[in-house]
Design a protein around this motif. Structure first.
Motif, short mmCIF file in Angstrom:
data_model
loop_
_atom_site.label_atom_id
_atom_site.label_comp_id
_atom_site.label_asym_id
_atom_site.label_seq_id
_atom_site.Cartn_x
_atom_site.Cartn_y
_atom_site.Cartn_z
N HIS A 1 32.92 70.07 -0.18
CA HIS A 1 32.12 71.28 -0.22
C HIS A 1 30.94 71.10 0.73
CE1 HIS A 1 34.17 72.49 -4.01
NE2 HIS A 1 34.18 71.19 -4.21
N ASN B 1 25.83 76.48 2.16
CA ASN B 1 26.02 77.69 2.94
C ASN B 1 24.72 78.49 2.98
OD1 ASN B 1 27.88 79.21 4.54
ND2 ASN B 1 28.05 80.70 2.90
N LEU C 1 30.19 76.39 -0.33
CA LEU C 1 31.56 76.85 -0.10
C LEU C 1 32.46 75.63 -0.02
CD1 LEU C 1 32.43 76.23 3.08
CD2 LEU C 1 31.21 78.33 3.53
N GLU D 1 39.16 76.94 -5.50
CA GLU D 1 38.59 78.24 -5.80
C GLU D 1 37.85 78.18 -7.12
OE1 GLU D 1 41.58 81.23 -5.80
OE2 GLU D 1 42.03 81.06 -3.66
N GLU E 1 32.45 76.91 -6.70
CA GLU E 1 31.24 76.88 -5.87
C GLU E 1 30.00 77.27 -6.68
OE1 GLU E 1 31.73 75.39 -3.03
OE2 GLU E 1 33.82 75.41 -3.71
N ASN F 1 33.57 81.58 -5.47
CA ASN F 1 34.58 81.19 -4.49
C ASN F 1 33.97 80.86 -3.14
OD1 ASN F 1 37.47 81.65 -5.68
ND2 ASN F 1 36.25 83.37 -6.41
N LEU F 2 32.94 81.63 -2.72
CA LEU F 2 32.24 81.36 -1.47
C LEU F 2 30.87 82.00 -1.58
CD1 LEU F 2 33.70 81.86 2.13
CD2 LEU F 2 31.27 81.84 1.58
N ASN G 1 27.38 83.31 -0.73
CA ASN G 1 26.89 83.77 0.56
C ASN G 1 25.54 84.45 0.41
OD1 ASN G 1 27.21 84.00 3.42
ND2 ASN G 1 29.41 84.22 3.10
N ASP H 1 29.53 86.87 -3.38
CA ASP H 1 30.67 85.95 -3.41
C ASP H 1 31.70 86.56 -2.47
OD1 ASP H 1 32.57 84.07 -3.94
OD2 ASP H 1 32.65 84.40 -6.10
N SER H 2 31.82 85.98 -1.27
CA SER H 2 32.54 86.66 -0.19
C SER H 2 34.03 86.82 -0.44
CB SER H 2 32.32 85.91 1.13
OG SER H 2 31.02 86.08 1.61
N VAL H 3 34.69 85.79 -0.96
CA VAL H 3 36.15 85.82 -1.02
C VAL H 3 36.67 86.93 -1.93
CG1 VAL H 3 38.22 84.53 -1.66
CG2 VAL H 3 36.45 83.45 -0.27
N ASP I 1 29.13 89.37 3.78
CA ASP I 1 28.60 88.07 4.21
C ASP I 1 27.11 88.01 3.90
OD1 ASP I 1 28.04 85.66 5.54
OD2 ASP I 1 29.51 86.03 7.09
#
Length: 290
Positions: free
Chosen positions: A94, A97, A112, A118, A121, A140-141, A143, A158-160, A191
């Motif tokens: 990881h 970010n 991330l 998945e 994070e 998940n990501l 941001n 959470d971008s994903v 994003d």
């Protein structure tokens, strides 16, 4: 309100991200994540002139500065304070970010995955005593982050899954309320984001070549079109905080896509007729470097 952003830099960046306007020094700070660099620039009319570049780590997720101009940089796994503050375990797969300062000057940063995991994070806050408080551990990501004009709401991306979350936030005590879905975007990945003085959110949409404006109740309120498909983040800049600065990326574009979008990776500016919010400086602990 629809606008078209104009290219504002001659230099291109692999994964330009995290623009911050440092008003006391009239400078723009941003990062190139994949290059591991922190950049400094000044506005000169409709252009951003790069005045400094620092290589800081394998990757750099975010940069903010203190009232004195000292930088806090989110490196690959640690916050580059003095001494460094580890957030991600070494070699865990990881990295750090996007990050931002809350209305009290505490720094929040998310992570991330470098692989296929998945839902693992985190979003954490660096406290004044150097400890870390976990706000989320199921993303998940992680941001973009921003706050409402009165500081009472935290928006986080959470971008994903394409979700913009919102929760109540008390910067004085650090107490947060339950998280709820504020907006879900399905045509591109949300994003970075920022808020304007009216409480509208401006969200960079990776893959769509757009920055979209939403009302406080999540209704569409305008689009800024950008000549780069991977728009990454936004910030209001300039003496009046009335110009929208947009970062973009060349990362994850193949040769044909780069040929079709030759301005990818550049900085862009748009005049959108509204003003943004001043950035709260980082309040510590352990200042880094200027």
């Amino acid at each position: 309100m629809n606008r078209t952003a104009e290219v504002a830099s001659t230099q291109s960046f692999m994964l330009g991200e995290g623009p911050v306007w440092d008003a006391p020094r009239d400078r723009l700070l941003w990062v190139d994540i994949d290059a591991g660099t922190v950049h400094e620039g000044r506005l000169d009319g409709d252009q951003v002139i790069v005045t400094g570049t620092q290589k800081r780590d394998r990757t750099v997720g975010a940069v903010v500065c203190s009232a004195a101009g000292e930088l806090l940089v989110a490196g690959a796994e640690t916050l580059l304070t003095t001494p460094p503050t580890r957030v991600v375990a070494a070699g865990s797969g990881h990295r750090l970010n996007d990050g931002a300062c809350d209305p009290a000057g505490a720094f929040l940063v998310g992570t991330l995955a470098l692989g296929d995991t998945e839902g693992e994070e985190t979003l954490v806050r660096l406290e004044r005593d150097g400890s870390l408080t976990v706000l989320d551990d199921d993303l998940n990501l992680s941001n973009g982050l921003c706050w409402s004009p009165d500081g009472s709401l935290l928006y986080s991306i959470d971008s994903v899954p394409g979700i913009v979350w919102v929760r109540s936030y008390d910067a004085a005590t650090g107490v947060t309320g339950p998280r709820r879905e504020w907006l879900r975007i399905t045509d591109g990945l949300p994003d970075g984001l920022c808020a304007d003085a009216d409480g509208h959110l401006w969200i960079a949409i990776w893959g769509a070549g757009e920055v979209r404006r939403y009302t406080p109740d999540a209704r569409p309120a305008g689009i800024v079109t950008v000549a780069a498909p991977h728009t990454t983040s936004v910030a209001f800049v300039g003496a009046g905080l009335d110009r929208l600065l947009i970062t973009t990326a060349t990362a994850h574009l193949d040769a044909d896509q780069l040929a079709a979008h030759p301005l990818s990776g550049r900085l862009f500016l748009a005049d959108v007729g509204v003003a943004g919010l001043p950035v709260t400086p980082w309040a510590g602990p352990n200042p880094g470097e200027t």
